[in-house]
Design an enzyme around this catalytic site. Structure first.
Site, PDB file in Angstrom:
ATOM      1  N   SER B 294       0.833  -1.196   0.000  1.00 55.07           N
ATOM      2  CA  SER B 294       0.000   0.000   0.000  1.00 55.07           C
ATOM      3  C   SER B 294       0.877   1.258   0.000  1.00 55.07           C
ATOM      4  O   SER B 294       1.799   1.361  -0.811  1.00 55.07           O
ATOM      5  CB  SER B 294      -0.916  -0.069   1.236  1.00 55.07           C
ATOM      6  OG  SER B 294      -1.934   0.868   1.162  1.00 55.07           O
ATOM      7  N   ASP B 350      -8.217  -5.313  -6.243  1.00 59.55           N
ATOM      8  CA  ASP B 350      -7.822  -4.271  -5.286  1.00 59.55           C
ATOM      9  C   ASP B 350      -7.860  -2.906  -5.962  1.00 59.55           C
ATOM     10  O   ASP B 350      -7.342  -2.722  -7.065  1.00 59.55           O
ATOM     11  CB  ASP B 350      -6.410  -4.596  -4.770  1.00 59.55           C
ATOM     12  CG  ASP B 350      -5.916  -3.616  -3.712  1.00 59.55           C
ATOM     13  OD1 ASP B 350      -6.711  -2.769  -3.258  1.00 59.55           O
ATOM     14  OD2 ASP B 350      -4.733  -3.721  -3.345  1.00 59.55           O
ATOM     15  N   HIS B 405      -7.619  -5.623  -0.430  1.00 63.76           N
ATOM     16  CA  HIS B 405      -6.369  -4.875  -0.292  1.00 63.76           C
ATOM     17  C   HIS B 405      -5.472  -5.454   0.795  1.00 63.76           C
ATOM     18  O   HIS B 405      -4.287  -5.150   0.865  1.00 63.76           O
ATOM     19  CB  HIS B 405      -6.700  -3.411   0.043  1.00 63.76           C
ATOM     20  CG  HIS B 405      -5.504  -2.509   0.120  1.00 63.76           C
ATOM     21  ND1 HIS B 405      -4.572  -2.417  -0.899  1.00 63.76           N
ATOM     22  CD2 HIS B 405      -5.070  -1.651   1.089  1.00 63.76           C
ATOM     23  CE1 HIS B 405      -3.633  -1.541  -0.554  1.00 63.76           C
ATOM     24  NE2 HIS B 405      -3.901  -1.077   0.644  1.00 63.76           N
TER      25      HIS B 405
END
Lengths: 488, 488
Positions: B294, B350, B405
């Site tokens: 991320s 995602d 995610h």
């Protein structure tokens, strides 16, 4: 923030717990102004615990110059036990509780907390997890229940578990496993019967049989679901009427179930009779104390009614916490007539004791000429020990329906209760942190996380091979209808 | 329910894990019909674990006649390590990753998971608790971080912690203590530098310096907060532009803080240079592998860019998971020019890798004659390893923005990935239960609780006196700017 809080502690460090205890209500207004909770938090070492040899790195040094705390982290949570056998009839209500209630006699306070802890055990040991194959059962086998919960010090031994059917339409007390191989989907663990050991029996002056009934957690759903339908107790023409939902939990059974071929009523009465007869044969004095919180308080009353009808000469007392009304005036009068002693511990702000019958209740007595016999009106029974959330400097006072009803809130307030016109007891020893086990009632200054009672990793454990698995229950904790057979 | 599930197991017990692995996509349609997850759950003993000497009482006997499971509760979660030094340039991307990606070479798969676990450690060890005085720090001291997380087996030693300022306006990665005596309110632990030990260095063929960057948890807030403002990197007239928020986290510092008198960039570069110089003086080959999930993936790219500019001859690779776009086309081209190798692991479903630049991105290249130089357009860098949530029979497929995610979802899918046209690897050994540590992505049939990673009693412990207290951190786990000094 850090500065102002630590200077508050310095300025008011002379305010010891003992000083707080003595303060009358008027002074309390003052002490709220000077931020008592922060001071108490510090005295109690609640916000962080250090090892004695802790050389903290990178943190400011601990504040110096504080007096030795009256109640600190090293203080046991209970006072030394005293022999109360000389006052047994008073403490257990068989004489008259009234003179001991206001101010509250310390011996009686201690006993109320003891029974409250027995009721609390029915929550702490209940398997709420719908992913568990044993959802709705007790997490621990009968023989080690009290030990697992740290209650072995109370000097009792559990002799039987009681189950009730979970199909009864009552709010939120039923828990059912989503697991395909569930232990049982029809019944829930509903409480237990225990009996005092020799030392405890000597201390209190009697062989004490305890029944602890499990209740409900969330009071919000009571409003929707407790319809308050009164139903005759015993034969259909009886004057004595009780809430039909409570009665359903107490008496339902079905041949097709594993745990409720007999009802909770039959299970508990069989065990009480067995124990009474066993100890009486040994020439002992026997008493019965029934406890429960919320729905459990209602079941305690039904149970007391049945026990008094069945064994008329048995001294019976009920100590209930946040219990609702259960029956009509005739029910209450019959209990009184049968000499059942009832002490209802009630937090003023709690809604549950106001139900059912918020509109139609014993308050209508003075209109009896209008309402007739009150046959269809709910009434409370016995004496009330009234508690007030606002009496505790540890608690938030804002509306919290679940928090006000929480049994740990009750036990905290009992522990701090001196009398209706006195300050919260400053040297109360019961661990304040327990209040937040399943609520968020403690003031933020105490830094106790809200609802902190939770299992590590929801019960998952890493095994020796590095896999996260749900360990099986230990064999002695697996419910079994065969093993539930009572033993002395 | 119990019957149908157990008969499903009986009918399909011939469907071993090995058979599943070999099945091409067409057969998968069939296997979904016959309820693979329940079968696998049984093979893996995921739904309940028994002790070998467990004499279960009151439960049906375990199903018999099942073949010995290929992957059971006793199977270690990782395969034995192989010496991969012969393929070092290929595995680490310095030659060319492409031939190893589809099908995915097992050695490369293992290394990707290794770096993903290093990134996952930044979440697992982060103190998220706002009631903790150490909120925003790492739960464990540097020397025992990997050991505490069960990652010591990877053969690395953490040499430094990296901090970044938490005032930067970015979604949800900043955590601040509500505690009056907080360790630090300006900075958050942002990652760490580690280095391979002698055995691991021999195994992979190089002394490997790892940087692992912490990322964000909740992708939903990305939509609101990542505005996608490109800002020149280096001097104001540079063609190379990157997202200003990411750059802010990487470069912010302030003299008034304890942990960010230097920026994350300065902290990490000083340590990389120190380690490179130390090992090169000993005549060793040194490489740098930067990882992150991320936001951490974005920081990994910025870090790689700076490291390549500072130490031009150092082999550098980035393995990122669910990383967003970071810069413009010039940023990507400059990274390529400097020979930084980037492998982006991306789950199709995602959203985060689609940001910023959902509308304006490298896809516009074919319109370059219209858009000009793409100076203000975001672009992804390097090679992509594309994963698909639907490839795993263990996962729910319904929309779950956070679950898609989640880094553990990524690691599960990498572990099961054979190639883009093959079935999920049936003999994947990584523990499936980890997926649900902080998500609810696992199918209900597996009976793994959602979001199960939680501390026992939120860190409260019962001390010897019966009081529930928050134990102090052990001294070696207390953050300190002095102790953070790097050591070899």
């Amino acid at each position: 923030m850090a500065m102002s809080s630590s200077s508050a502690i310095r300025h008011h460090s002379h305010l010891t717990a003992a000083a707080v205890e003595a303060a009358p209500l008027r002074e309390r207004r003052v002490s709220s102004l000077i931020n008592i909770p922060a001071t108490l938090s510090n005295l109690l070492h609640l916000h962080h615990e250090r090892n004695p040899d802790d050389r903290s790195v990178g943190l400011p040094p601990p504040a110096v110059g504080l007096p030795p705390p009256a109640v600190g982290r090293n203080t046991p949570t209970v006072s030394p036990k005293e022999d109360i056998s000389s006052l047994f009839p008073e403490i257990y209500g068989h004489a008259d509780w009234s003179p001991l209630l206001n101010p509250l006699h310390p011996w009686l306070r201690r006993e109320i907390v003891k029974y409250g802890e027995f009721a609390q055990a029915t929550y702490d040991a209940f398997d709420f997890n719908p992913l568990s194959e044993f959802c709705g059962s007790c997490l621990y086998g009968r023989c080690r229940l009290l030990d697992k919960l740290g209650l072995a010090r109370n000097g009792y031994r559990v002799s039987k578990y009681v189950y009730a059917m979970s199909h009864v339409k009552l709010p939120r007390w039923l828990e059912r496993s989503l697991h395909a191989d569930a232990w049982c989907t029809e019944s829930n663990w509903m409480g237990y019967v225990a009996v005092s050991d020799d030392a405890e029996s000597r201390r209190i002056g009697c062989r004490d049989i305890v029944v602890a009934w499990r209740g409900t957690i969330a009071p919000t759903e009571w409003f929707e679901d407790v319809q308050g339908k009164l139903k005759p107790l015993g034969d259909a023409h009886s004057d004595v009427k009780v809430e039909h939902g409570f009665l359903g939990v107490y008496t339902s059974k079905s041949d097709r179930t594993r745990y409720n071929k007999t009802s909770a009523s039959e299970q508990v009465m069989e065990e009480i009779e067995r124990l009474v007869s066993h100890y009486r044969q040994r020439g002992e004095e026997v008493s019965l104390t029934i406890t429960g919180h919320s729905l459990g308080g209602a079941l305690a009353l039904l149970n007391a009614y049945e026990a008094a009808s069945t064994i008329p000469d048995l001294p019976i007392s009920v100590i209930s916490f946040g219990g609702p009304r259960v029956g009509n005036v005739a029910f209450g009068e019959k209990l009184k007539e049968m000499n059942v002693k009832v002490l209802r511990v009630v937090v003023k702000q709690d809604m549950v004791p106001k139900m059912p019958g918020i509109l139609f209740n014993e308050g209508l007595k003075r209109f009896e000429h209008v309402t007739g016999t009150l046959e269809w009106v709910y009434t409370h029974v016995g004496l009330e020990l009234g508690l007030d959330v606002r009496s505790s400097p540890y608690l938030k006072h804002r509306l919290d329906v679940a928090g006000f009803h929480n049994l740990e809130t009750y036990l905290h307030l009992v522990d701090g209760f001196l009398s209706s016109d006195k300050e919260f007891r400053g040297n109360a020893r019961r661990d304040v942190a327990l209040v937040n086990k399943a609520s968020g009632m403690l003031r933020d200054e105490l830094h106790i996380p809200p609802r902190w009672a939770q299992m590590a990793n929801k019960g998952m454990m890493c095994n020796a091979y590095g896999r996260w698995v749900k360990p099986a229950r230990e064999p002695e904790d697996i419910p079994s209808p065969y093993r539930e057979e009572a033993q002395l």
